[in-house]
Design a protein around this motif. Structure first.
Motif, PDB file in Angstrom:
ATOM      1  N   UNK A 282       0.743  -1.215   0.103  1.00 13.05           N
ATOM      2  CA  UNK A 282       0.081   0.188  -0.149  1.00 13.05           C
ATOM      3  C   UNK A 282       0.984   1.352   0.169  1.00 13.05           C
ATOM      4  N   UNK A 283       2.160   1.213  -0.095  1.00  9.88           N
ATOM      5  CA  UNK A 283       3.038   2.439   0.186  1.00  9.88           C
ATOM      6  C   UNK A 283       4.409   2.100  -0.539  1.00  9.88           C
ATOM      7  N   UNK A 284       4.843   3.130  -1.264  1.00  8.18           N
ATOM      8  CA  UNK A 284       6.077   2.978  -2.048  1.00  8.18           C
ATOM      9  C   UNK A 284       7.457   2.832  -1.201  1.00  8.18           C
ATOM     10  N   UNK A 285       7.076   3.456   0.219  1.00  8.49           N
ATOM     11  CA  UNK A 285       8.107   3.437   1.084  1.00  8.49           C
ATOM     12  C   UNK A 285       8.324   2.212   1.630  1.00  8.49           C
ATOM     13  N   UNK A 286       7.638   1.114   1.548  1.00  7.87           N
ATOM     14  CA  UNK A 286       7.385  -0.231   2.297  1.00  7.87           C
ATOM     15  C   UNK A 286       8.988  -0.816   1.975  1.00  7.87           C
ATOM     16  N   UNK A 287       9.611  -1.306   2.964  1.00 12.67           N
ATOM     17  CA  UNK A 287      10.836  -1.965   2.965  1.00 12.67           C
ATOM     18  C   UNK A 287      10.467  -3.273   3.194  1.00 12.67           C
ATOM     19  N   UNK A 288      10.573  -4.291   1.837  1.00 10.01           N
ATOM     20  CA  UNK A 288      10.274  -5.436   2.069  1.00 10.01           C
ATOM     21  C   UNK A 288      11.090  -6.223   2.753  1.00 10.01           C
ATOM     22  N   UNK A 289      12.529  -5.911   3.059  1.00 11.02           N
ATOM     23  CA  UNK A 289      13.410  -6.777   3.761  1.00 11.02           C
ATOM     24  C   UNK A 289      13.064  -6.798   5.311  1.00 11.02           C
ATOM     25  N   UNK A 290      12.540  -5.638   5.777  1.00  9.76           N
ATOM     26  CA  UNK A 290      12.486  -5.351   7.012  1.00  9.76           C
ATOM     27  C   UNK A 290      10.927  -5.295   7.352  1.00  9.76           C
ATOM     28  N   UNK A 291      10.068  -4.849   6.835  1.00  8.95           N
ATOM     29  CA  UNK A 291       8.941  -4.755   7.196  1.00  8.95           C
ATOM     30  C   UNK A 291       7.807  -5.901   6.661  1.00  8.95           C
ATOM     31  N   UNK A 292       6.963  -6.474   7.360  1.00  8.04           N
ATOM     32  CA  UNK A 292       6.018  -7.485   7.019  1.00  8.04           C
ATOM     33  C   UNK A 292       5.146  -6.806   6.183  1.00  8.04           C
ATOM     34  N   UNK A 293       4.365  -7.705   5.481  1.00 10.10           N
ATOM     35  CA  UNK A 293       3.210  -7.149   4.475  1.00 10.10           C
ATOM     36  C   UNK A 293       1.779  -7.169   5.527  1.00 10.10           C
ATOM     37  N   UNK A 294       1.944  -7.869   6.660  1.00 16.97           N
ATOM     38  CA  UNK A 294       0.789  -7.919   7.519  1.00 16.97           C
ATOM     39  C   UNK A 294       0.847  -9.227   8.223  1.00 16.97           C
ATOM     40  N   UNK A 295      -0.298  -9.393   9.158  1.00 14.31           N
ATOM     41  CA  UNK A 295      -0.261 -10.506  10.021  1.00 14.31           C
ATOM     42  C   UNK A 295      -1.122 -11.437   9.152  1.00 14.31           C
ATOM     43  N   UNK A 296      -0.562 -12.929   9.407  1.00 16.28           N
ATOM     44  CA  UNK A 296      -1.122 -13.926   8.646  1.00 16.28           C
ATOM     45  C   UNK A 296      -2.273 -14.450   9.588  1.00 16.28           C
ATOM     46  N   UNK A 297      -2.808 -15.724   8.914  1.00 11.22           N
ATOM     47  CA  UNK A 297      -3.951 -16.092   9.768  1.00 11.22           C
ATOM     48  C   UNK A 297      -3.649 -16.535  11.299  1.00 11.22           C
ATOM     49  N   UNK A 298      -2.237 -16.783  11.199  1.00  9.38           N
ATOM     50  CA  UNK A 298      -1.620 -17.401  12.423  1.00  9.38           C
ATOM     51  C   UNK A 298      -1.220 -16.501  13.447  1.00  9.38           C
ATOM     52  N   UNK A 299      -1.438 -15.248  13.023  1.00 13.66           N
ATOM     53  CA  UNK A 299      -1.069 -14.042  13.922  1.00 13.66           C
ATOM     54  C   UNK A 299       0.411 -13.372  13.757  1.00 13.66           C
ATOM     55  N   UNK A 300       1.086 -14.364  12.938  1.00 12.57           N
ATOM     56  CA  UNK A 300       2.563 -13.902  12.870  1.00 12.57           C
ATOM     57  C   UNK A 300       2.679 -13.227  11.341  1.00 12.57           C
ATOM     58  N   UNK A 301       3.884 -12.326  11.768  1.00 14.30           N
ATOM     59  CA  UNK A 301       4.413 -11.606  10.273  1.00 14.30           C
ATOM     60  C   UNK A 301       4.462 -12.251   9.154  1.00 14.30           C
ATOM     61  N   UNK A 302       4.000 -11.840   7.958  1.00 10.08           N
ATOM     62  CA  UNK A 302       4.186 -12.334   6.528  1.00 10.08           C
ATOM     63  C   UNK A 302       4.937 -11.584   5.810  1.00 10.08           C
ATOM     64  N   UNK A 303       6.314 -12.004   5.685  1.00  8.20           N
ATOM     65  CA  UNK A 303       7.345 -10.988   4.720  1.00  8.20           C
ATOM     66  C   UNK A 303       7.250 -11.472   3.330  1.00  8.20           C
ATOM     67  N   UNK A 304       7.443 -10.674   2.387  1.00  9.89           N
ATOM     68  CA  UNK A 304       7.770 -11.005   0.974  1.00  9.89           C
ATOM     69  C   UNK A 304       8.383 -12.246   0.680  1.00  9.89           C
ATOM     70  N   UNK A 305       9.447 -12.255   1.296  1.00 13.71           N
ATOM     71  CA  UNK A 305      10.195 -13.442   0.972  1.00 13.71           C
ATOM     72  C   UNK A 305       9.419 -14.962   1.447  1.00 13.71           C
ATOM     73  N   UNK A 306       8.429 -14.660   2.367  1.00 10.50           N
ATOM     74  CA  UNK A 306       7.785 -16.063   2.557  1.00 10.50           C
ATOM     75  C   UNK A 306       6.726 -16.349   1.531  1.00 10.50           C
ATOM     76  N   UNK A 307       6.336 -15.562   0.833  1.00  8.99           N
ATOM     77  CA  UNK A 307       5.454 -15.651  -0.319  1.00  8.99           C
ATOM     78  C   UNK A 307       5.859 -15.538  -1.673  1.00  8.99           C
ATOM     79  N   UNK A 308       7.035 -15.457  -2.032  1.00  6.66           N
ATOM     80  CA  UNK A 308       7.685 -15.061  -3.561  1.00  6.66           C
ATOM     81  C   UNK A 308       7.953 -16.536  -3.885  1.00  6.66           C
ATOM     82  N   UNK A 309       7.422 -16.735  -5.143  1.00  4.93           N
ATOM     83  CA  UNK A 309       7.342 -17.921  -5.930  1.00  4.93           C
ATOM     84  C   UNK A 309       8.883 -18.035  -6.085  1.00  4.93           C
ATOM     85  N   UNK A 310       9.355 -19.631  -6.189  1.00  5.12           N
ATOM     86  CA  UNK A 310      10.775 -19.761  -6.629  1.00  5.12           C
ATOM     87  C   UNK A 310      10.662 -20.000  -8.328  1.00  5.12           C
TER      88      UNK A 310
END
Length: 962
Positions: A625-653
């Motif tokens: 939602x914001x161009x200043x988002x730092x994908x390395x250090x900031x999560x994209x939000x809380x997942x269903x389990x309540x934990x932070x979800x980072x871009x690296x967690x969902x980026x496809x190989x």
């Protein structure tokens, strides 16, 4: 093969393919003759050489022309003109409609000159894809496509009826109806032949390379399929359709060597942004770029097409790849016949042009090299496609750029609280002022907000306003008050444009990322306008087979149309609450898109910063939602389990992407979709249109009007007049693009074009876009130089299409000033800086200035296509001498200008050089005299200019008057 062909080099030959014998002109036949050695000749120049060899007639193409090109000097500056005849012409509807309007007007003019209107006919195959008219009005809903398609036909009935007339009236002309895909992707997947065949008068078949010119600068995408083609203006394309050769200087060729392989996490988009940056830095305007090296074998054809697509962004005429096994694989994948594939292989092997790993390297004017493994995830922005930024450095880059992006009221800006609720019966939007200390990088969440709740239900609007403690808003209204718009908020996230939607690898990556995001429990913020505009219907076929469409839908990336949308400014309106927030607080809102263009004012007039990136990154930024988002250090939000979800967690190989592509895409998809590509939907099939050799112009039409270029045109051209007592309409800076010049995007109600439409009974809701009204010169001339981001130094402190009428100094619109100057009989001029006319090959960027009364432009440098278009419309392009410009010469634009010696120079065909004198006299009587170079670059262009333009020249020639 005409019997009158001189065949000076004994190159006429035959080959057998599929049990059939075809004729061709053999390049190897030249080897060893007169010292010719073709081993080192670049692939792209071999295509041009075959063209000359086949079209040799002793007049337009001579044996000397052929020998000159065969002995090409890699280090020589371009100086020799050749006549090149492409096999076909490709158009999209924005540029195609005015081209067909011009042809229709030429038929009328031919009648007046006593000629046969039927002579005005495409002599080369002309193919038009209607893809630029769909707009993202509806989004984020299951019926978005149907609603947008219905609105498209409602707005464009006159244009589409006119094109259907053209299909019946003109021979050798075909149109792909709307809703079928983007021009360049349809070209890549369906129209391109790789090897062209033509039946001669004696019934024999001659084979030759598929080549083309197109009225869109991204025609180059088909270079990835080894088809040589590039963008030209509509006027030059019309001439090619009418049998006129493309006059061009033999170019320098830059070799770009690719080695290695893309590493995990890098995409073809990251690669092309890197290539664009490198080539822009080198400087390749007017040059061919040719890719070679072992890295080619590591690139699927879709990746090659992605790189080739952006040749205009790196400034080259083309970005060509050779024919190899991957080319044949792609032809097979996309459903081309085995007969066509077999002929392509046989032909290019016979010509010594089939690329293999042991192929000798050609000789180039300059070379660059890139190890693919060094490519890193990147974006480009906020204003130009060549301004690449590493993904990790984007937040810092935006912060640095922010002061240059802010509007005149930026110091008053506060962030704006803005959240939306979606529910039954419509939606409610909640906004409230957010206080922040001046200069703070981010707003401070309020303790108390004024809540405006607006509901929309069945077209009715109601509302209420309450003051509520911020911490009670979620409980009372079911929305989260901790969301706000600020500088850098992303309000548009669009997977769009031929650049990337033609590439199933990056598209699959976007779909897989969406799947993982949804499964993790992530959602896109409500202020982000999301859209998916595939380049062909095959995309949704493979998304459906892969089971990914539902996840894109869940993130509100529903299909909004099959066409060029956000990338050309057809992004549609922003939600009212978002618009209000941006305007009231002078915010620098951001768009992210998978397109190829991000020039100022192009994507949306309300968005000041625009970033190009891969489709999966578009999805990632939509989540952030914001161009200043730092994908390395900031999560994209809380997942269903309540934990932070980072871009690296969902980026496809890469393996996940590759597996999905190979498992879910087959040739049957292409065969099925393209078998019915000409049918169109029910709207197209039911469309009524007029019949006849000449068009029945509707006098009250606000879409299609008879082109005025031939009004009062004499049978023979009048002598070129010297330019005297000229006034300057605008003084412009560097990198003024065709987006700044040519009318594009939405039509403003209070501008000259809006006023014209209102006076003609058109309601503002029905204004449509400039692109859709390109067949009406009255609208287009009023929108020329009307871009909201144009900065005219004659009107300091302003943005938009305004100037000062001289000598009075009265401020007014550029169009209104031109009308007043026309009454006075005053010729007009433009002063500009470097790279004048860069960007899309828009014919209206030359047609509009012509109709404004502009006689000449003086710039520090020009983009190739625009300079050619200016000459084609009878406008004189002059260039400051090296080291000189408006500032160094002390010019203000308030002077009276005279160009000295032009007529004699043209009559002598530049035998004594191309330098003219320009005299500028100030209101105080001070005279500044300086020299400028005439940028009429070829003998053919001299004829065009002397006739008042390329169309006038062709018309007189066909009428037997030239």
């Amino acid at each position: 093969m005409a019997t009158s062909h001189p065949n000076s080099f004994g190159a006429a030959a035959t080959l057998t393919s599929g049990g059939k014998t075809v004729k061709y002109f053999s390049l190897p036949a030249l080897d060893g003759k007169n010292g010719i050695d073709l081993k080192k000749l670049p692939y792209s120049l071999k295509v041009l050489l075959e063209n000359l060899l086949r079209l040799e007639d002793g007049v337009t193409v001579t044996a000397d022309d052929i020998e000159f090109l065969a002995k090409w000097d890699a280090e020589a500056e371009p100086s020799r003109e050749i006549a090149y005849m492409p096999a076909r012409v490709l158009m999209q509807d924005f540029t195609g409609v005015p081209a067909i309007v011009d042809l229709a007007a030429m038929r009328d003019a031919m009648k007046l000159l006593g000629g046969d209107p039927q002579k005005i006919n495409p002599l080369q195959p002309a193919e038009l894809v209607i893809d630029h008219s769909v707009q993202v009005d509806e989004y984020g809903a299951a019926n978005a496509y149907d609603l947008n398609a219905a609105l498209e036909f409602q707005r464009n009935r006159e244009r589409y009826a006119f094109l259907k007339w053209g299909q019946t009236a003109f021979h050798n002309f075909s149109a792909v109806p709307p809703g079928m895909g983007i021009c360049h992707q349809v070209n890549l997947e369906y129209l391109a032949r790789v090897v062209f065949t033509k039946e001669e008068a004696d019934g024999s078949i001659v084979a030759y390379p598929d080549t083309l010119v197109g009225t869109d600068s991204h025609t180059t995408m088909v270079n990835g399929l080894a088809v040589l083609g590039w963008g030209v203006g509509g006027i030059e394309a019309e001439a090619a359709m009418l049998g006129q050769p493309v006059s061009m200087l033999v170019p320098q060729v830059v070799g770009f060597k690719l080695t290695g392989k893309l590493r995990e996490g890098a995409t073809a988009t990251d690669l092309v942004l890197t290539v664009t940056e490198m080539l822009r830095k080198l400087g390749v305007v007017g040059k061919f770029v040719e890719f070679y090296g072992p890295g080619i074998a590591e690139l699927p054809l879709a990746d090659r097409a992605t790189i080739a697509n952006m040749a205009p962004e790196y400034g080259a005429t083309c970005g060509l790849f050779p024919v190899d096994k991957e080319t044949l694989n792609y032809l097979r994948l996309t459903g081309r016949s085995e007969e066509q594939i077999e002929l392509a292989e046989a032909y290019y092997r016979a010509q010594g042009m089939f690329h293999t790993s042991d192929a000798a390297e050609a000789e180039y004017s300059t070379t660059l090299q890139l190890d693919l493994s060094t490519v890193e995830p990147s974006v480009a922005g906020p204003k130009r496609p060549q301004d690449r930024v590493l993904l990790s450095e984007t937040p810092a880059s935006f912060a640095k750029q922010l002061p240059t992006l802010q509007g005149p009221n930026a110091n008053k800006a506060a962030a704006r609280q803005m959240v939306r609720w979606e529910g039954e019966g419509g939606h409610a939007s909640l906004t409230g002022d957010v206080t922040s200390s001046e200069g703070a990088p981010a707003p401070v969440a309020p303790q108390e907000v004024t809540v405006q709740i607006t509901t929309h239900d069945s077209g009715h609007t109601g509302g209420q306003e309450v003051v509520a403690p911020a911490n009670s808003v979620k409980e009372r209204f079911g929305v989260d008050p901790d969301k706000y718009l600020s500088d850098g908020s992303i309000v548009i996230a669009a997977i769009t444009s031929c650049t990337n939607t033609s590439n199933p690898y990056v598209m699959m990556a976007a779909g897989l990322l969406a799947k993982k995001a949804v499964e993790a429990g992530l959602t896109t913020p409500p202020w982000v306008k999301t859209s998916l505009a595939p380049g062909s219907r095959v995309v949704t076929d493979y998304y459906t087979r892969a089971g990914l469409l539902q996840y894109l839908d869940a993130l509100r990336f529903q299909v909004v149309g099959y066409g060029c949308t956000t990338c050309i400014g057809n992004s549609g309106p922003l939600p009212t609450d978002v618009s209000k927030s941006i305007e009231e607080n002078s915010l620098v809102a951001v768009s992210v898109l998978s397109g190829n263009r991000n020039f100022e004012g192009r994507i949306s007039p309300e968005v000041r910063a625009n970033y190009l990136m891969s489709p999966p990154l578009v999805v990632a930024y939509a989540l952030a939602g914001h161009i200043s988002h730092d994908f390395n250090t900031e999560s994209l939000g809380k997942g269903k389990d309540g934990n932070d979800v980072f871009l690296r967690d969902i980026w496809p190989t890469q393996k996940e992407v590759s597996d999905a592509v190979h498992q879910c895409i087959d040739s049957e998809m292409f065969l099925t979709q393209y078998a019915k590509v000409s049918d169109g939907d029910a709207n197209w099939q039911q469309l009524k249109f007029p019949l006849g050799d000449t068009y029945g112009w509707e006098g009250d039409s606000t879409y299609i009007r008879k082109a005025p270029y031939f009004d009062g045109m004499p049978a023979t051209p009048a002598p070129v007049e010297e330019i005297k007592a000229a006034r300057v309409l605008a003084v412009l800076g560097d990198s003024v693009t065709t987006d700044h010049i040519s009318p594009a995007g939405s039509i403003k109600q209070n501008g000259p074009a809006g006023k014209y439409l209102a006076e003609n009974g058109v309601k503002p809701a029905d204004f449509n876009s400039y692109g859709s009204r390109r067949g009406n010169h009255e609208v287009m001339v009023r929108g020329t130089f009307a871009n909201v981001r144009l900065r005219n130094k004659l009107a300091p402190g302003t943005e938009g299409g305004v100037t000062r009428l001289l000598p009075e100094g009265e401020g007014m619109s550029i169009y209104d000033a031109s009308v007043e100057y026309a009454k006075r009989g005053t010729p007009l001029a433009i002063l500009a800086g470097k790279e004048y006319g860069s960007g899309s090959s828009r014919d209206w960027a030359a047609k509009g200035p012509r109709l404004l009364g502009i006689k000449f432009v003086i710039a520090e440098s020009y983009e190739r296509i625009h300079r050619s278009n200016l000459v084609g419309m009878g406008i004189l392009p002059l260039q400051f001498l090296e080291g000189q410009n408006v500032e160094s010469l002390g010019l203000t634009g308030e002077e009276i200008f005279e160009v000295v010696g032009l007529k004699a120079m043209l009559d002598a065909k530049f035998a004594d050089g191309k330098i003219v004198s320009v005299i500028a006299e100030s209101s105080e009587g001070k005279t500044t005299e300086f020299s400028a170079t005439v940028r009429i670059d070829t003998p053919q262009e001299i004829l065009y200019y002397q006739h008042g333009g390329i169309l006038q020249y062709v018309l007189r020639q066909l009428a037997g008057k030239a």
